[in-house]
Design a protein around this motif. Structure first.
Motif, PDB file in Angstrom:
ATOM      1  N   LEU A  58      -0.643   2.858  12.202  1.00  0.00           N
ATOM      2  CA  LEU A  58      -1.309   1.989  11.235  1.00  0.00           C
ATOM      3  C   LEU A  58      -0.843   2.308   9.815  1.00  0.00           C
ATOM      4  CD1 LEU A  58      -3.371  -0.196  10.508  1.00  0.00           C
ATOM      5  CD2 LEU A  58      -5.126   1.590  10.509  1.00  0.00           C
ATOM      6  N   ILE A  59      -0.709   3.583   9.506  1.00  0.00           N
ATOM      7  CA  ILE A  59      -0.228   3.990   8.182  1.00  0.00           C
ATOM      8  C   ILE A  59       1.171   3.411   7.932  1.00  0.00           C
ATOM      9  CG2 ILE A  59       0.528   5.954   6.777  1.00  0.00           C
ATOM     10  CD1 ILE A  59      -1.747   7.578   8.169  1.00  0.00           C
ATOM     11  N   GLN A  60       2.059   3.592   8.883  1.00  0.00           N
ATOM     12  CA  GLN A  60       3.429   3.078   8.742  1.00  0.00           C
ATOM     13  C   GLN A  60       3.440   1.556   8.619  1.00  0.00           C
ATOM     14  OE1 GLN A  60       5.965   5.163   8.153  1.00  0.00           O
ATOM     15  NE2 GLN A  60       4.378   6.724   8.281  1.00  0.00           N
ATOM     16  N   PHE A  61       2.601   0.888   9.412  1.00  0.00           N
ATOM     17  CA  PHE A  61       2.502  -0.567   9.373  1.00  0.00           C
ATOM     18  C   PHE A  61       2.056  -1.049   7.992  1.00  0.00           C
ATOM     19  CE2 PHE A  61      -0.164  -4.351   9.798  1.00  0.00           C
ATOM     20  CZ  PHE A  61       0.730  -5.242  10.376  1.00  0.00           C
ATOM     21  N   LEU A  62       0.987  -0.456   7.471  1.00  0.00           N
ATOM     22  CA  LEU A  62       0.462  -0.870   6.165  1.00  0.00           C
ATOM     23  C   LEU A  62       1.459  -0.597   5.042  1.00  0.00           C
ATOM     24  CD1 LEU A  62      -3.269   0.229   6.472  1.00  0.00           C
ATOM     25  CD2 LEU A  62      -2.364  -2.110   6.459  1.00  0.00           C
ATOM     26  N   MET A  63       2.173   0.520   5.121  1.00  0.00           N
ATOM     27  CA  MET A  63       3.133   0.848   4.073  1.00  0.00           C
ATOM     28  C   MET A  63       4.359  -0.067   4.130  1.00  0.00           C
ATOM     29  SD  MET A  63       2.735   4.991   3.920  1.00  0.00           S
ATOM     30  CE  MET A  63       3.997   5.177   2.693  1.00  0.00           C
ATOM     31  N   LYS A  64       4.585  -0.711   5.252  1.00  0.00           N
ATOM     32  CA  LYS A  64       5.728  -1.621   5.376  1.00  0.00           C
ATOM     33  C   LYS A  64       5.336  -3.080   5.166  1.00  0.00           C
ATOM     34  CE  LYS A  64       9.572  -2.764   8.418  1.00  0.00           C
ATOM     35  NZ  LYS A  64      10.253  -2.446   9.679  1.00  0.00           N
ATOM     36  N   TYR A  65       4.177  -3.491   5.714  1.00  0.00           N
ATOM     37  CA  TYR A  65       3.843  -4.909   5.763  1.00  0.00           C
ATOM     38  C   TYR A  65       2.630  -5.326   4.935  1.00  0.00           C
ATOM     39  CZ  TYR A  65       7.076  -5.194   9.693  1.00  0.00           C
ATOM     40  OH  TYR A  65       8.184  -5.154  10.479  1.00  0.00           O
ATOM     41  N   SER A  66       1.958  -4.403   4.267  1.00  0.00           N
ATOM     42  CA  SER A  66       0.757  -4.802   3.544  1.00  0.00           C
ATOM     43  C   SER A  66       1.072  -5.855   2.495  1.00  0.00           C
ATOM     44  CB  SER A  66       0.081  -3.588   2.893  1.00  0.00           C
ATOM     45  OG  SER A  66       0.927  -2.990   1.940  1.00  0.00           O
ATOM     46  N   ASP A  67       0.085  -6.694   2.267  1.00  0.00           N
ATOM     47  CA  ASP A  67       0.171  -7.742   1.247  1.00  0.00           C
ATOM     48  C   ASP A  67       1.247  -8.784   1.560  1.00  0.00           C
ATOM     49  OD1 ASP A  67      -1.227  -8.697  -0.912  1.00  0.00           O
ATOM     50  OD2 ASP A  67       0.123  -7.834  -2.385  1.00  0.00           O
ATOM     51  N   ILE A 105       0.845  -1.198   0.000  1.00  0.00           N
ATOM     52  CA  ILE A 105       0.000   0.000   0.000  1.00  0.00           C
ATOM     53  C   ILE A 105       0.881   1.250   0.000  1.00  0.00           C
ATOM     54  CG2 ILE A 105      -1.624   1.326   1.422  1.00  0.00           C
ATOM     55  CD1 ILE A 105      -2.919  -1.327   2.212  1.00  0.00           C
ATOM     56  N   LYS A 106       0.516   2.187  -0.848  1.00  0.00           N
ATOM     57  CA  LYS A 106       1.258   3.439  -0.983  1.00  0.00           C
ATOM     58  C   LYS A 106       0.464   4.576  -0.342  1.00  0.00           C
ATOM     59  CE  LYS A 106       3.514   1.895  -5.213  1.00  0.00           C
ATOM     60  NZ  LYS A 106       3.286   0.517  -4.897  1.00  0.00           N
ATOM     61  N   ILE A 107       1.115   5.697  -0.122  1.00  0.00           N
ATOM     62  CA  ILE A 107       0.496   6.838   0.564  1.00  0.00           C
ATOM     63  C   ILE A 107      -0.756   7.320  -0.181  1.00  0.00           C
ATOM     64  CG2 ILE A 107       1.894   8.643  -0.517  1.00  0.00           C
ATOM     65  CD1 ILE A 107       0.782   8.501   3.190  1.00  0.00           C
ATOM     66  N   GLU A 108      -0.766   7.220  -1.522  1.00  0.00           N
ATOM     67  CA  GLU A 108      -1.935   7.646  -2.293  1.00  0.00           C
ATOM     68  C   GLU A 108      -3.153   6.783  -1.933  1.00  0.00           C
ATOM     69  OE1 GLU A 108       0.976   6.546  -4.034  1.00  0.00           O
ATOM     70  OE2 GLU A 108       1.811   8.572  -4.005  1.00  0.00           O
ATOM     71  N   GLU A 109      -2.917   5.503  -1.714  1.00  0.00           N
ATOM     72  CA  GLU A 109      -4.015   4.592  -1.345  1.00  0.00           C
ATOM     73  C   GLU A 109      -4.473   4.848   0.089  1.00  0.00           C
ATOM     74  OE1 GLU A 109      -2.737   1.015  -4.348  1.00  0.00           O
ATOM     75  OE2 GLU A 109      -1.494   1.467  -2.602  1.00  0.00           O
TER      76      GLU A 109
END
Length: 145
Positions: A34-43, A14-18
């Motif tokens: 949560l933002i930092q977590f998703l940008m590092k570990y999503s998918d 996930i990127k900041i635009e998403e």
């Protein structure tokens, strides 16, 4: 926040635009952790992480993402909107399909709850931890228990 052991990473982090799109759709600001977590570990698929606290035993195996390999965050948000419930942002699923969420409601903002949607309970949401950081720090490998 501790690092997570990753078994497999797919390509669509996930990127900041998403993240901004999610905030617009939900009309809510996401917690920074949560933002930092998703940008590092999503998918990602986790390496046998196990969470145990006060009677809660679960294995969050998949971190949501934007691909079709793991649960898609936009599909899960759409499901929440369908049920008129925008106070939760899904971030992971266990191997049985239960969804881990960060609360976006004012009263419980930032807390982690699990949605046991097929448990037959009137309210399937169960409190897990006070924050995403506490949740991540509490994850263990099965062989370490």
């Amino acid at each position: 926040m501790n690092s997570i052991l990753i078994k497999r990473r797919n390509r669509n982090v996930i990127k900041i635009e998403e993240i901004k799109k999610i905030e617009i759709v939900l009309k809510k600001k996401l917690p920074n952790e949560l933002i930092q977590f998703l940008m590092k570990y999503s998918d990602c698929t986790l390496f046998e992480c196990f969470y145990q606290k006060e009677g809660i035993y679960t294995m969050p195996g998949y971190i949501v993402g934007v691909s079709d390999k793991n649960p898609n965050i936009f599909d899960l948000i759409e499901g929440n909107i369908f049920y008129n419930d925008i106070d939760w942002l899904p971030f992971a699923c266990d191997y049985g399909g239960w969804v881990f969420n960060v609360s976006l409601s004012e009263k419980t903002y930032g807390e982690v709850w699990i949605n046991k949607f097929d448990s037959g309970e009137k309210n399937p949401f169960e409190f897990v931890s006070s924050s995403l950081e506490e949740f991540i720090n509490g994850l263990k490998r099965v062989e370490d228990i």
